[in-house]
Write a protein that holds these residues in place. Sequence first.
Motif, PDB file in Angstrom:
ATOM      1  N   ILE A 180       0.850  -1.201   0.000  1.00 16.48           N
ATOM      2  CA  ILE A 180       0.000   0.000   0.000  1.00 16.48           C
ATOM      3  C   ILE A 180       0.882   1.247   0.000  1.00 16.48           C
ATOM      4  N   ILE A 184       0.663   3.995  -3.052  1.00  8.53           N
ATOM      5  CA  ILE A 184       0.219   5.384  -2.880  1.00  8.53           C
ATOM      6  C   ILE A 184       1.360   6.353  -3.182  1.00  8.53           C
ATOM      7  N   LYS A 187       2.398   7.124  -6.843  1.00  8.75           N
ATOM      8  CA  LYS A 187       1.533   8.073  -7.554  1.00  8.75           C
ATOM      9  C   LYS A 187       1.767   9.500  -7.058  1.00  8.75           C
ATOM     10  N   PHE A 207      -9.061   1.039   5.085  1.00  7.68           N
ATOM     11  CA  PHE A 207      -8.264  -0.158   4.786  1.00  7.68           C
ATOM     12  C   PHE A 207      -7.602  -0.681   6.054  1.00  7.68           C
TER      13      PHE A 207
HETATM   14  N1  URA Z   1      -4.788   3.079  -2.394  1.00 12.59           N
HETATM   15  C1  URA Z   1      -3.821   2.930  -3.320  1.00 12.59           C
HETATM   16  O1  URA Z   1      -3.615   3.787  -4.161  1.00 12.59           O
HETATM   17  N2  URA Z   1      -3.090   1.807  -3.278  1.00 12.59           N
HETATM   18  C2  URA Z   1      -3.267   0.829  -2.357  1.00 12.59           C
HETATM   19  O2  URA Z   1      -2.551  -0.157  -2.375  1.00 12.59           O
HETATM   20  C3  URA Z   1      -4.298   1.005  -1.400  1.00 12.59           C
HETATM   21  C4  URA Z   1      -5.022   2.152  -1.445  1.00 12.59           C
END
Ligand code: URA
Length: 433
Positions: A180, A184, A187, A207
């Motif tokens: 995760i 994240i 990006k 999550f």
């Molecule tokens: N959001 C994301 O962009 N990636 C993940 O792995 C979990 C939540």
Amino acid sequence: MRIYDIIQKKKYGEALTKEEIEFFVDGFTKEKIHDYQASALMMAIWFNGMTDEEITDLTLAMAHSGDMVDLSDVEGFTVDKHSTGGVGDKTTLIVAPIVAACGGKVAKMSGRGLGHTGGTIDKLESISGFDTALSKEDFIKAVNDCGLCVVGQTGNLAPADKKLYALRDVTATVDSIPLIASSIMSKKLAAGSQGIVLDVKTGSGAFMKTVEASTELAQKMVSIGNSAGRKTVALITDMDVPLGTAIGNSLEVKEAINVLCGKQKDDLFEVCIALASNMLCLVHSKGYEECEKMALEAVENGSALQKLKAMVTAQGGNAEWIDCPEQFPKAEFSYDIVSENDGYISFMDAQKIGTSSVILGAGRESKEDSIDFSAGIILHKKTGDRVQTGDVIATLYSNKKDSFSSAEKLFKNALEFSTDYTKEHKAVIKVIK
Ligand code: URA
């Protein structure tokens, strides 16, 4: 180098080298490494974890698998925020205008809703005419002119993560902290901002269900961001109950307008002020109290609301809807959920309430589904509130009258009651720098 050997190494719990990670990410992006091999590696990572060095290497390799957005033409300090996703989370619509009103530059790429969580792009598209697919030039111009712009993620932003996330989603490997964190942050790094504030949700609608797990995730992401040269801070915020009172796209935009008009001082307001103030600390390199004062003033003097209107206009939307939110189309049908209990609401399962709004039409069950912007839920009572038999706890809105019975069933199933309630409820749990 062979992918077989890399999988084998991770299966036995050994750390992968930078070269091995880059070989995997490059090969997988170019489709030289097959989905079944990537899945096996993801599962080995799920079981055996990764060192901090491996997580950073994976993040950077995924960030560089596609376009690295160049924001150098933006005048001023660029700052981004990211939420790990929740129910009723319309914070971007409030925080970005506040930060822009206080001199920050918010050049933001956001996502759509999937599953029980909503997405900023869907919310913005509920405003008539709003365009979330601007060209790079128009995006930069809007940020320079207004201080903020929110668009959908371009197709080539961290494509390795896009492919990998889709695979993780169907191979039960989403809930891994290294995966995760790298997903994240790849990006965020590719999106180009100089400062990043992460809103890591914790609780039933998130999550990460525990504060401990959320803290570990937040620490990893802050460390990745800072070591990549971006000023990064994370807030752990509560998602054990939906944020604010509206769930569903245009209902949430209307609630955001209400907050920016200074009419709503609740958990949503508290989280937004904390996020905006932390972003302003990065922008201005000033202390928290001073930045919080600026953020509060931007709401009080209406300058943040003006920024929202400026953004809507710059992106082709009808800013009259911001002045007169009654113009947002309303759902044809509404239905009140009435309490059958006397006492306190002691728990509201945010995930079930989010899913209930999806049943009403506010979200997608699959990527191809279209959204009913007017569908959703308004909460009249939340966790900790006292209720009596017959009180209206929530109102459901939908254009599909036959969706009410299953949405109501799930909503009621999300609630727990008790005769007293003393638990302290904190919207912002901690800040990690
Ligand atoms: N959001 C994301 O962009 N990636 C993940 O792995 C979990 C939540």
